[in-house]
Design a protein around this motif. Sequence first.
Motif, PDB file in Angstrom:
ATOM      1  N   ILE A 135       0.839  -1.196   0.000  1.00 56.24           N
ATOM      2  CA  ILE A 135       0.000   0.000   0.000  1.00 56.24           C
ATOM      3  C   ILE A 135       0.873   1.244   0.000  1.00 56.24           C
ATOM      4  CG2 ILE A 135      -1.755   1.297   1.266  1.00 56.24           C
ATOM      5  CD1 ILE A 135      -2.499  -1.449   2.603  1.00 56.24           C
ATOM      6  N   VAL A 136       0.536   2.177  -0.876  1.00 55.76           N
ATOM      7  CA  VAL A 136       1.187   3.492  -0.899  1.00 55.76           C
ATOM      8  C   VAL A 136       0.087   4.549  -0.838  1.00 55.76           C
ATOM      9  CG1 VAL A 136       2.685   5.078  -2.145  1.00 55.76           C
ATOM     10  CG2 VAL A 136       3.108   2.606  -2.277  1.00 55.76           C
ATOM     11  N   ILE A 137       0.176   5.441   0.138  1.00 56.48           N
ATOM     12  CA  ILE A 137      -0.762   6.554   0.254  1.00 56.48           C
ATOM     13  C   ILE A 137      -0.058   7.815  -0.210  1.00 56.48           C
ATOM     14  CG2 ILE A 137      -2.094   7.979   1.856  1.00 56.48           C
ATOM     15  CD1 ILE A 137      -2.697   5.527   3.480  1.00 56.48           C
ATOM     16  N   LEU A 138      -0.698   8.507  -1.156  1.00 54.38           N
ATOM     17  CA  LEU A 138      -0.074   9.671  -1.771  1.00 54.38           C
ATOM     18  C   LEU A 138      -0.963  10.900  -1.691  1.00 54.38           C
ATOM     19  CD1 LEU A 138       0.163   7.050  -4.121  1.00 54.38           C
ATOM     20  CD2 LEU A 138       2.121   8.507  -4.642  1.00 54.38           C
ATOM     21  N   ASP A 139      -0.320  12.056  -1.514  1.00 56.49           N
ATOM     22  CA  ASP A 139      -0.977  13.328  -1.753  1.00 56.49           C
ATOM     23  C   ASP A 139       0.042  14.242  -2.415  1.00 56.49           C
ATOM     24  OD1 ASP A 139       0.634  14.429   0.331  1.00 56.49           O
ATOM     25  OD2 ASP A 139      -0.924  14.052   1.822  1.00 56.49           O
ATOM     26  N   ASP A 140      -0.255  15.515  -2.529  1.00 53.92           N
ATOM     27  CA  ASP A 140       0.632  16.415  -3.266  1.00 53.92           C
ATOM     28  C   ASP A 140       1.944  16.693  -2.541  1.00 53.92           C
ATOM     29  OD1 ASP A 140      -1.133  16.639  -5.385  1.00 53.92           O
ATOM     30  OD2 ASP A 140      -2.131  18.412  -4.552  1.00 53.92           O
ATOM     31  N   TYR A 141       2.044  16.282  -1.284  1.00 56.74           N
ATOM     32  CA  TYR A 141       3.231  16.604  -0.497  1.00 56.74           C
ATOM     33  C   TYR A 141       3.945  15.388   0.074  1.00 56.74           C
ATOM     34  CZ  TYR A 141       0.790  21.042  -0.750  1.00 56.74           C
ATOM     35  OH  TYR A 141       0.136  22.145  -1.219  1.00 56.74           O
ATOM     36  N   SER A 142       3.325  14.237   0.034  1.00 53.65           N
ATOM     37  CA  SER A 142       3.892  13.078   0.704  1.00 53.65           C
ATOM     38  C   SER A 142       3.572  11.780  -0.031  1.00 53.65           C
ATOM     39  CB  SER A 142       3.341  12.964   2.140  1.00 53.65           C
ATOM     40  OG  SER A 142       3.568  14.137   2.875  1.00 53.65           O
ATOM     41  N   LYS A 143       4.482  10.820   0.168  1.00 53.82           N
ATOM     42  CA  LYS A 143       4.276   9.443  -0.272  1.00 53.82           C
ATOM     43  C   LYS A 143       4.598   8.574   0.937  1.00 53.82           C
ATOM     44  CE  LYS A 143       6.042   6.085  -3.659  1.00 53.82           C
ATOM     45  NZ  LYS A 143       7.012   5.903  -4.779  1.00 53.82           N
ATOM     46  N   VAL A 144       3.648   7.754   1.361  1.00 58.58           N
ATOM     47  CA  VAL A 144       3.769   7.015   2.622  1.00 58.58           C
ATOM     48  C   VAL A 144       3.605   5.531   2.370  1.00 58.58           C
ATOM     49  CG1 VAL A 144       2.910   6.787   4.979  1.00 58.58           C
ATOM     50  CG2 VAL A 144       2.742   8.998   3.806  1.00 58.58           C
ATOM     51  N   PHE A 145       4.528   4.725   2.918  1.00 55.52           N
ATOM     52  CA  PHE A 145       4.413   3.277   2.779  1.00 55.52           C
ATOM     53  C   PHE A 145       5.128   2.587   3.926  1.00 55.52           C
ATOM     54  CE2 PHE A 145       7.803   4.982   0.156  1.00 55.52           C
ATOM     55  CZ  PHE A 145       8.915   4.209   0.472  1.00 55.52           C
ATOM     56  N   LEU A 146       4.778   1.329   4.142  1.00 54.12           N
ATOM     57  CA  LEU A 146       5.340   0.519   5.218  1.00 54.12           C
ATOM     58  C   LEU A 146       6.640  -0.118   4.760  1.00 54.12           C
ATOM     59  CD1 LEU A 146       4.631  -0.612   8.114  1.00 54.12           C
ATOM     60  CD2 LEU A 146       3.696  -2.607   6.929  1.00 54.12           C
ATOM     61  N   LEU A 147       7.656  -0.050   5.603  1.00 51.73           N
ATOM     62  CA  LEU A 147       8.954  -0.590   5.232  1.00 51.73           C
ATOM     63  C   LEU A 147       9.074  -2.082   5.508  1.00 51.73           C
ATOM     64  CD1 LEU A 147      11.514   2.116   6.429  1.00 51.73           C
ATOM     65  CD2 LEU A 147      10.578   1.741   4.146  1.00 51.73           C
ATOM     66  N   PRO A 148       9.737  -2.810   4.622  1.00 51.73           N
ATOM     67  CA  PRO A 148      10.143  -4.179   4.942  1.00 51.73           C
ATOM     68  C   PRO A 148      11.273  -4.132   5.958  1.00 51.73           C
ATOM     69  CG  PRO A 148      11.121  -3.506   2.870  1.00 51.73           C
ATOM     70  CD  PRO A 148      10.200  -2.380   3.298  1.00 51.73           C
ATOM     71  N   ARG A 149      11.720  -5.294   6.440  1.00 50.77           N
ATOM     72  CA  ARG A 149      12.784  -5.319   7.461  1.00 50.77           C
ATOM     73  C   ARG A 149      14.076  -4.700   6.933  1.00 50.77           C
ATOM     74  NH1 ARG A 149       9.391  -5.316  11.319  1.00 50.77           N
ATOM     75  NH2 ARG A 149       8.137  -7.202  11.497  1.00 50.77           N
ATOM     76  N   LYS A 150      14.315  -4.824   5.641  1.00 52.18           N
ATOM     77  CA  LYS A 150      15.449  -4.144   5.018  1.00 52.18           C
ATOM     78  C   LYS A 150      14.945  -3.393   3.801  1.00 52.18           C
ATOM     79  CE  LYS A 150      19.993  -4.776   2.854  1.00 52.18           C
ATOM     80  NZ  LYS A 150      21.021  -5.754   2.409  1.00 52.18           N
ATOM     81  N   PHE A 151      15.270  -2.110   3.743  1.00 54.12           N
ATOM     82  CA  PHE A 151      14.821  -1.242   2.665  1.00 54.12           C
ATOM     83  C   PHE A 151      16.016  -0.536   2.061  1.00 54.12           C
ATOM     84  CE2 PHE A 151      13.662   3.150   1.440  1.00 54.12           C
ATOM     85  CZ  PHE A 151      12.715   2.906   0.458  1.00 54.12           C
ATOM     86  N   GLU A 152      16.097  -0.515   0.735  1.00 50.26           N
ATOM     87  CA  GLU A 152      17.153   0.204   0.038  1.00 50.26           C
ATOM     88  C   GLU A 152      16.555   0.950  -1.141  1.00 50.26           C
ATOM     89  OE1 GLU A 152      21.287  -2.206   0.505  1.00 50.26           O
ATOM     90  OE2 GLU A 152      19.796  -3.153  -0.812  1.00 50.26           O
ATOM     91  N   LYS A 153      16.937   2.226  -1.288  1.00 47.83           N
ATOM     92  CA  LYS A 153      16.451   3.028  -2.409  1.00 47.83           C
ATOM     93  C   LYS A 153      17.415   4.177  -2.665  1.00 47.83           C
ATOM     94  CE  LYS A 153      12.433   5.676  -4.062  1.00 47.83           C
ATOM     95  NZ  LYS A 153      11.041   6.113  -3.760  1.00 47.83           N
ATOM     96  N   TRP A 154      17.574   4.533  -3.936  1.00 47.04           N
ATOM     97  CA  TRP A 154      18.444   5.649  -4.307  1.00 47.04           C
ATOM     98  C   TRP A 154      17.699   6.956  -4.133  1.00 47.04           C
ATOM     99  CZ3 TRP A 154      19.299   9.929  -7.183  1.00 47.04           C
ATOM    100  CH2 TRP A 154      20.626  10.290  -7.446  1.00 47.04           C
ATOM    101  N   TYR A 155      18.335   7.911  -3.438  1.00 46.33           N
ATOM    102  CA  TYR A 155      17.776   9.252  -3.239  1.00 46.33           C
ATOM    103  C   TYR A 155      18.822  10.301  -3.588  1.00 46.33           C
ATOM    104  CZ  TYR A 155      13.890   7.248  -0.510  1.00 46.33           C
ATOM    105  OH  TYR A 155      12.788   6.535  -0.105  1.00 46.33           O
TER     106      TYR A 155
END
Length: 220
Positions: A135-155
Amino acid sequence: MSSHHIVRDDQEPALIIANGAACSSELMGQLLEWSPLVVVLDSAIERVLELSIKADVLLGDFDRGFDAEHYRNKQYPLEIVHTPDQDKTDLEKAFDYLIERKIPAANVIWATGRRADHTITNLTNIARYRDRLKIVILDDYSKVFLLPRKFEKWYTAGSVISLIPVGTVSGITTQNLKYPLDNESLTIGYRTGSSNEAEADGIVTIRHTYGDLLLMECHD
């Protein structure tokens, strides 16, 4: 706004439209383009019709004399799903519906803003669907989701990353955050990881051993 109907299979995220604050037409359009299934909660259907959005499913308890069949004529073909269970919110019922259909993921809009109680409930209830629905909840200012035990992403450097625990989350260790955590705990109402940010361009890694941890990608 035009119909979303570019036919795709059920492996693409469904789109759920709740009844909170509206998002921009740009965000709405992006999500509709890639959503094979649009589920609208009954309280939002009039707002959806005003935007000429084609819904696939109308879901809710249909209380207070709500005439669901009236909308079938306006949105044909339209599946009508009556969910009278008062122990769950309509958004939770929409999640349950997608799980029954074996759809693995959902984007949710109009689920924040307006009433604070609805916003808090919608965000924290993501936790109960761990391992059943992404599940991803989005609005114009935020993107919210639940993390797995290990999370990796390029920022990119400076990207705002808030870590919000649902209850208590322990064993949190991070790499490439400006304010690092090293096997630490966060507890809602006492200590959270709000307004952290990526230290440098590159992979951000977040691990935790226990609990439910929300990640919020935020921008002003």
